[in-house]
Design an enzyme around this catalytic site. Structure first.
Site, short mmCIF file in Angstrom:
data_model
loop_
_atom_site.label_atom_id
_atom_site.label_comp_id
_atom_site.label_asym_id
_atom_site.label_seq_id
_atom_site.Cartn_x
_atom_site.Cartn_y
_atom_site.Cartn_z
N LYS A 169 -48.89 -34.32 -35.79
CA LYS A 169 -49.08 -35.72 -35.35
C LYS A 169 -49.65 -35.76 -33.94
CE LYS A 169 -45.60 -37.25 -38.56
NZ LYS A 169 -44.19 -37.39 -38.87
N GLN A 187 -38.59 -38.36 -35.86
CA GLN A 187 -38.84 -37.44 -36.98
C GLN A 187 -37.56 -37.26 -37.81
OE1 GLN A 187 -41.94 -36.08 -37.82
NE2 GLN A 187 -40.84 -35.50 -39.65
N ASP A 239 -43.46 -46.28 -38.09
CA ASP A 239 -43.08 -45.68 -39.37
C ASP A 239 -42.74 -46.77 -40.38
OD1 ASP A 239 -43.20 -43.08 -40.10
OD2 ASP A 239 -41.28 -42.49 -39.23
#
Ligand code: NDP
Length: 295
Positions: A54, A98, A121
């Site tokens: 990322k 994460q 997200d």
């Protein structure tokens, strides 16, 4: 019939070019550089790989990126404090925690700490709630489900009025992808481990999304001729001939299904590359929203 292959790598590359052009314009006209922060807790090797990838992609598209790495025994308060600091940082437009987090941490509470304006997200309960309601728009849509829709749209697959079957009902893929298809006026069936006669249900689908995590489960006789099949699954299967001793396969039996489907995504190279592309897309949207350029 041989299905038309939906090339996720090529579509993601196209999206990166679009993002780069927008970033250049944002910098030039408004002096803004989109910023993404990743929060990693612990040393899970797969998570470290995802976070690195990322960050590399941020550099590629011209974003500012910040990596917060906390030890595996970090406390709930410590992780939440990092998230709150990033919430207050004007150079950051997207925060990605994460997953999975170490077991002692309350994942729901940590995700709920992320400011809804920076929830790139799309897992904040408010964003998921809006996604599930008629006439409401989330600020961000979860990346893998958004990637599935983008693959369909950019391949010219019509969604409105079609029968769509989603295999899997997880919070991160199955449920949100079903909601997105509903927003686009498909008729939805969601299947799971208690669904009776899966092959018959799947055969009704004009659009079939497989997100179960079972290698090659979807066979040719589960698929309506001409259907668009999106394979989200990423499964490791042993392969002594492969360098790493395994290879990746999807939830769909690619070799069989390609003879029946109208459109099909490969694994790897289908949905996978889209997930990070949509994360970048969401971060760009966060930056534009912070600057008052979009609602
Ligand atoms: P989960 O394990 O959270 O959910 C799996 C879903 O499939 C559940 O709803 C489960 O039903 C259902 N299911 C499992 N086995 C069966 C079965 N035999 N028959 C019918 N339904 C079944 O998985 P995720 O949604 O997180 O991931 C699904 C797949 O997608 C995985 O392979 C994962 O690696 C991949 N993935 C890929 C991403 C990408 O970027 N391409 C991103 C995220 C995931 P029930 O609810 O009843 O238990």
């Amino acid at each position: 019939m041989t299905a038309q292959l939906i090339d996720g790598k090529a579509i993601a590359a196209q999206i990166y070019e679009e993002i780069k052009a927008e970033v250049a314009e944002l910098k030039e006209k408004h002096g803004i550089t989109p910023g993404l922060a990743t929060v990693l807790v612990g040393d899970n090797p797969a998570s470290q790989t995802y976070v690195r990838s990322k960050q590399r992609t941020c550099t590629k598209v011209g974003f500012h990126s910040v990596g917060e790495h906390l030890p595996a025994d970090a406390s709930q308060e410590e992780v939440e404090a990092v998230v709150r600091r990033l919430n207050d940082d004007p150079a950051i437009h997207g925060i990605l925690v994460q997953l999975p987090l170490p077991k002692h941490l309350d994942e729901e509470k940590i995700l709920g700490t992320i400011s809804i304006e920076k929830d790139v997200d799309g897992f904040h309960p408010l964003n998921i709630g809006r996604l599930s309601m008629k006439g409401r728009e989330p600020l961000f849509v979860p990346c893998t489900p958004a990637g599935c829709i983008e693959l369909l749209v950019r391949s010219g697959v019509e969604i409105e009025g079609k029968e769509a079957v989603v295999l899997g009902r997880s919070n991160i893929v199955g449920l949100p992808v079903a909601m997105l298809l509903l927003h686009r006026n498909a008729t939805i069936t969601i299947c799971h481990s208690r669904t009776k006669d899966l092959p018959a249900v799947c055969r009704r689908a004009d659009i079939l999304i497989a997100a179960v995590g079972r290698p090659k489960m979807v066979k040719a006789d589960w698929v309506k001729p001409g259907a668009a099949v999106i394979d989200v699954g990423i499964n490791r299967v042993e392969d002594p001939t492969a360098k790493r001793g395994y290879r990746l396969v999807g939830d769909v039996d690619f070799d069989e299904v390609k003879e029946v489907a109208g459109y099909l995504t490969p694994v790897p190279g289908g949905v996978g590359p889209m997930t990070i592309a949509m994360l970048m897309w969401n971060t760009l949207a966060g930056a534009k929203r912070a600057a008052g350029l979009i609602d």
